[in-house]
Design a protein around this motif. Structure first.
Motif, PDB file in Angstrom:
ATOM      1  N   GLY A 185      55.851   9.978 -89.272  1.00 43.45           N
ATOM      2  CA  GLY A 185      55.344  11.331 -89.075  1.00 43.45           C
ATOM      3  C   GLY A 185      54.473  11.770 -90.235  1.00 43.45           C
ATOM      4  O   GLY A 185      54.861  11.643 -91.397  1.00 43.45           O
ATOM      5  N   VAL A 186      53.284  12.290 -89.929  1.00 47.41           N
ATOM      6  CA  VAL A 186      52.317  12.669 -90.956  1.00 47.41           C
ATOM      7  C   VAL A 186      51.867  14.109 -90.729  1.00 47.41           C
ATOM      8  O   VAL A 186      51.454  14.468 -89.624  1.00 47.41           O
ATOM      9  N   VAL A 187      51.975  14.935 -91.774  1.00 47.55           N
ATOM     10  CA  VAL A 187      51.375  16.267 -91.768  1.00 47.55           C
ATOM     11  C   VAL A 187      50.000  16.125 -92.403  1.00 47.55           C
ATOM     12  O   VAL A 187      49.886  15.863 -93.606  1.00 47.55           O
ATOM     13  N   ALA A 188      48.945  16.260 -91.592  1.00 50.47           N
ATOM     14  CA  ALA A 188      47.588  15.943 -92.038  1.00 50.47           C
ATOM     15  C   ALA A 188      46.927  17.143 -92.708  1.00 50.47           C
ATOM     16  O   ALA A 188      47.026  18.275 -92.225  1.00 50.47           O
ATOM     17  N   THR A 189      46.247  16.882 -93.819  1.00 50.32           N
ATOM     18  CA  THR A 189      45.462  17.897 -94.522  1.00 50.32           C
ATOM     19  C   THR A 189      44.058  17.347 -94.792  1.00 50.32           C
ATOM     20  O   THR A 189      43.866  16.132 -94.897  1.00 50.32           O
ATOM     21  N   ARG A 190      43.107  18.229 -94.916  1.00 47.68           N
ATOM     22  CA  ARG A 190      41.736  17.801 -95.227  1.00 47.68           C
ATOM     23  C   ARG A 190      41.646  17.248 -96.641  1.00 47.68           C
ATOM     24  O   ARG A 190      40.857  16.347 -96.921  1.00 47.68           O
ATOM     25  N   GLU A 209      54.616   3.353 -84.505  1.00 40.10           N
ATOM     26  CA  GLU A 209      53.894   4.433 -83.868  1.00 40.10           C
ATOM     27  C   GLU A 209      53.764   5.587 -84.864  1.00 40.10           C
ATOM     28  O   GLU A 209      54.707   5.872 -85.622  1.00 40.10           O
ATOM     29  N   VAL A 210      52.626   6.258 -84.879  1.00 34.29           N
ATOM     30  CA  VAL A 210      52.359   7.328 -85.837  1.00 34.29           C
ATOM     31  C   VAL A 210      52.152   8.642 -85.087  1.00 34.29           C
ATOM     32  O   VAL A 210      51.406   8.688 -84.090  1.00 34.29           O
ATOM     33  N   ASP A 248      59.607  19.411 -88.218  1.00 32.97           N
ATOM     34  CA  ASP A 248      60.510  19.583 -87.083  1.00 32.97           C
ATOM     35  C   ASP A 248      59.813  19.206 -85.776  1.00 32.97           C
ATOM     36  O   ASP A 248      60.413  18.584 -84.882  1.00 32.97           O
ATOM     37  N   ALA A 249      58.538  19.585 -85.643  1.00 31.54           N
ATOM     38  CA  ALA A 249      57.780  19.244 -84.437  1.00 31.54           C
ATOM     39  C   ALA A 249      57.577  17.733 -84.327  1.00 31.54           C
ATOM     40  O   ALA A 249      57.683  17.153 -83.239  1.00 31.54           O
ATOM     41  N   LEU A 250      57.310  17.065 -85.452  1.00 23.89           N
ATOM     42  CA  LEU A 250      57.158  15.613 -85.456  1.00 23.89           C
ATOM     43  C   LEU A 250      58.467  14.938 -85.051  1.00 23.89           C
ATOM     44  O   LEU A 250      58.478  13.973 -84.286  1.00 23.89           O
TER      45      LEU A 250
END
Length: 604
Positions: A185-190, A209-210, A248-250
């Motif tokens: 699980g990845v929280v993506a930032t610019r 799987e990502v 939590d969503a991931l």
């Protein structure tokens, strides 16, 4: 939505894509059950999160007793991935000893918490858990109706039935296979865009799987991540918009897709050491933070330093050091004058060893740890015990929590673990000490409390380590953990807690008896309160003594005026209460003056 035969009082909640109904089932069961039916009208696969409040006064029936006792009140919550046009049905039973069977009139309407696109395109079994009113959570197992003891006609009860409490699901009906590996699980930032793409490519090359969810303005990053093969996960508009809410969503999306768990990547997306991360996952269960690859960093500036105070630990220290080296760049052992081979065993296992010529105590070993750590300048210093009670795999959990929250001190909380089993007597004693410690720190509101003040499993930032290395108010005894909290709290450092496991089935895990240790802790707390809040500890009893003397004196005078007889015992009691009260008030003022007047402060 059509009503099934044998159903009473269907309550329906729906949006444009999914409808959810709750009804009371009477056919095919020994006693009434609750049926939850989710139907998809969407053109694409979706992931639905749902909840159903347990009727007041009733509890969820399980075939085995849960560790938290009866699942009274609260709500059943779940996640399911639905293919276009698919319908999934789940059932659960309520208590048998409530007055009368459950009726449709007392059945609350179900809640659809969220409906989001499922980019995996795979429909999988639902997962459910019970959540208490205060946020407690118990995972529940689903079985085929034919496998449940309260189902008499499996054909009348389609789908799944809640059977027992467990962290694992058992015996799927019509097995729709789940993914065997945890998701990443990845929280993506610019800010870390390139690192996000690198994480996706490396993870997929290794068969993972990502799942990606964007933070703030990283929508374009998420779109390109999807082109690289990642699954993009949305967050409900009314949900938590922070990193924790997105994690939590991931987690929900990974569970819905059938993964056995999720590996959270740090927001900065460092390279992941997959071998060590999978080891940590095997120990932690459903969720774990990724362990970064070792970066070639000099020993005088490691990223993570694992520090272990040790005394007479020759039998256990080798295994602890070897395990800790898997999750830290450097392992430091302070041998506190052990008469056995603790130092040699630790050194052979790969630790840097500092030896005390004589035994200085647990606090003395910790003070040496802080001084040595301050010299080496690690980003994170994690202290753990030498006896094997702490699981070294939790080092990565503590560090990840520190990175996520930016707390100066992260405490491993034994009570937050899902499988926490603290012995009753110890739990009571620790509860008293935790209460006294928080009150003595001025933390009077429960939401401000540190829940496990006596945990020695902690992670410190470099700033906190440097402050503790120079501290003069940390004692040498077993109560040093409390002294450290007092110091870091006074210096305005911030705290966080995270679940860690601790073993109580090991022998010789303490050099002090429980009573001796507890007495020392309470004595230390009283001493701190006397020094920091003398007007409370000394002045308040003095004021009460003076007041008691005055009341007895008034009563004695009134009696003398009416009887012309002076009571010697009452007169003596008045004088004693008054003298003791005045002396205590004077002492409190004196201590307060010494603590606050510039003349008495230590000169730097």
């Amino acid at each position: 939505m059509s009503k099934n035969a044998g159903d009473e009082g269907v309550g329906v909640t729906s949006d444009a894509d999914v409808s959810l109904s709750a009804s009371v089932v009477t056919a095919g069961v020994e006693r009434r059950a609750i049926r939850l039916t989710l139907s998809s009208q969407a053109d694409e696969p979706v992931v639905a999160r749902f909840a159903h409040r347990v009727p007041s006064g009733r509890y969820v029936e399980t075939t085995a007793a849960t560790e938290t006792g009866r699942l009274v009140g609260g709500a059943l919550e779940g996640v399911v991935a639905l293919a276009p046009g698919e319908e999934v049905v789940a059932h659960y039973f309520l208590d048998a000893d409530a007055p009368g069977p459950v009726s449709a009139d007392e059945l609350p309407p179900p809640d659809l918490l969220s409906v989001t696109p499922s980019h995996s395109g795979v429909a999988l079994d639902p997962t459910v858990h019970w959540r208490s009113a205060d946020g407690g959570r118990v995972a529940l197992a689903l079985v085929a109706a034919s496998d449940h003891p309260l189902v008499t006609d499996a054909e009348a009860v389609p789908g799944f039935v809640v059977e027992s409490w467990t962290a694992e699901r058992v015996r799927r009906p019509e097995s729709r296979p789940a993914t065997g590996r945890p998701a990443v699980g990845v929280v993506a930032t610019r800010e870390h865009e390139d690192a996000v793409y690198r994480t996706i490519l490396h993870a997929r090359d290794r068969g993972f799987e990502v799942y990606v969810t964007p933070l703030d303005d990283a929508t374009e990053v998420a779109r390109f991540a999807e082109q690289l093969g990642a699954h993009v996960v949305g967050v409900p508009a009314d949900g938590d918009v922070g990193v924790e809410g997105r994690e939590d969503a991931l987690s929900a999306a990974a569970r819905a897709a059938g993964h056995p768990g999720v590996i959270y990547q740090a927001v900065s997306c460092p390279r992941i050491d997959y071998d060590r991360t999978l080891d940590a996952f095997a120990n932690a269960g459903w969720e774990v933070y990724a362990v970064p690859e070792d970066v070639a960093r000099p020993l005088d500036h490691p990223r993570v330093l694992a520090a272990i105070p040790a005394y007479r630990a020759a039998e256990s220290i080798g295994d602890v050091v070897r395990e800790a080296r898997r999750y830290a760049d450097l392992v430091l052992v302070v041998d506190d004058g052990s008469p056995d081979d603790t130092a040699a065993v630790a050194s052979d296992a790969g630790a840097v060893v500092v030896e005390h010529a004589r035994n200085k105590g647990y606090g003395g070993a910790l003070k040496t740890i802080f001084r040595e750590a301050a010299k080496r300048g690690p980003d994170y210093t994690v202290t753990l015990d030498a006896d094997g009670q702490h699981d070294p795999a939790d080092i990565s959990t503590l560090v990840a929590e520190q990175e996520r929250t930016h707390a100066d001190v992260v405490i491993g909380n034994r009570y937050m673990a899902a499988d926490a089993r603290v012995p009753f007597v110890r739990s009571v004693g620790l509860g008293v000490v935790n209460l006294l410690t928080n009150l003595s720190m001025g933390r009077f509101l429960p939401e401000d409390w540190i829940r496990d003040t006596q945990s020695g499993y902690r992670a410190y930032t470099l700033a906190a380590v440097q402050s503790l290395a120079a501290a003069r108010n940390v004692g040498n005894g077993m109560w040093a953990s409390t002294d450290i909290l007092y110091h870091t709290d006074r210096e305005r450092f911030t705290f966080a807690e995270v679940a860690t496991s601790i073993r109580y089935d090991l022998e010789n895990t303490s050099s002090e008896g429980a009573f001796q240790h507890g007495f020392g802790l309470v004595k230390n707390i009283v001493g701190v309160v006397e020094h920091t809040h003398p007007m409370v500890l000394v002045g308040l009893p003095g004021m009460m003594s003076v007041l008691a003397g005055a009341l007895v004196g008034v009563f004695s005078l009134e009696r003398f005026l009416t009887t012309d007889v002076l009571s010697a015992p009452l007169a003596i009691t008045t004088v004693l209460f008054s003298i003791v009260g005045v002396l205590l008030l004077f002492t409190a003022v004196l201590i307060h003056t010494i603590n606050t007047h510039p003349y008495f402060r230590p000169q730097d």
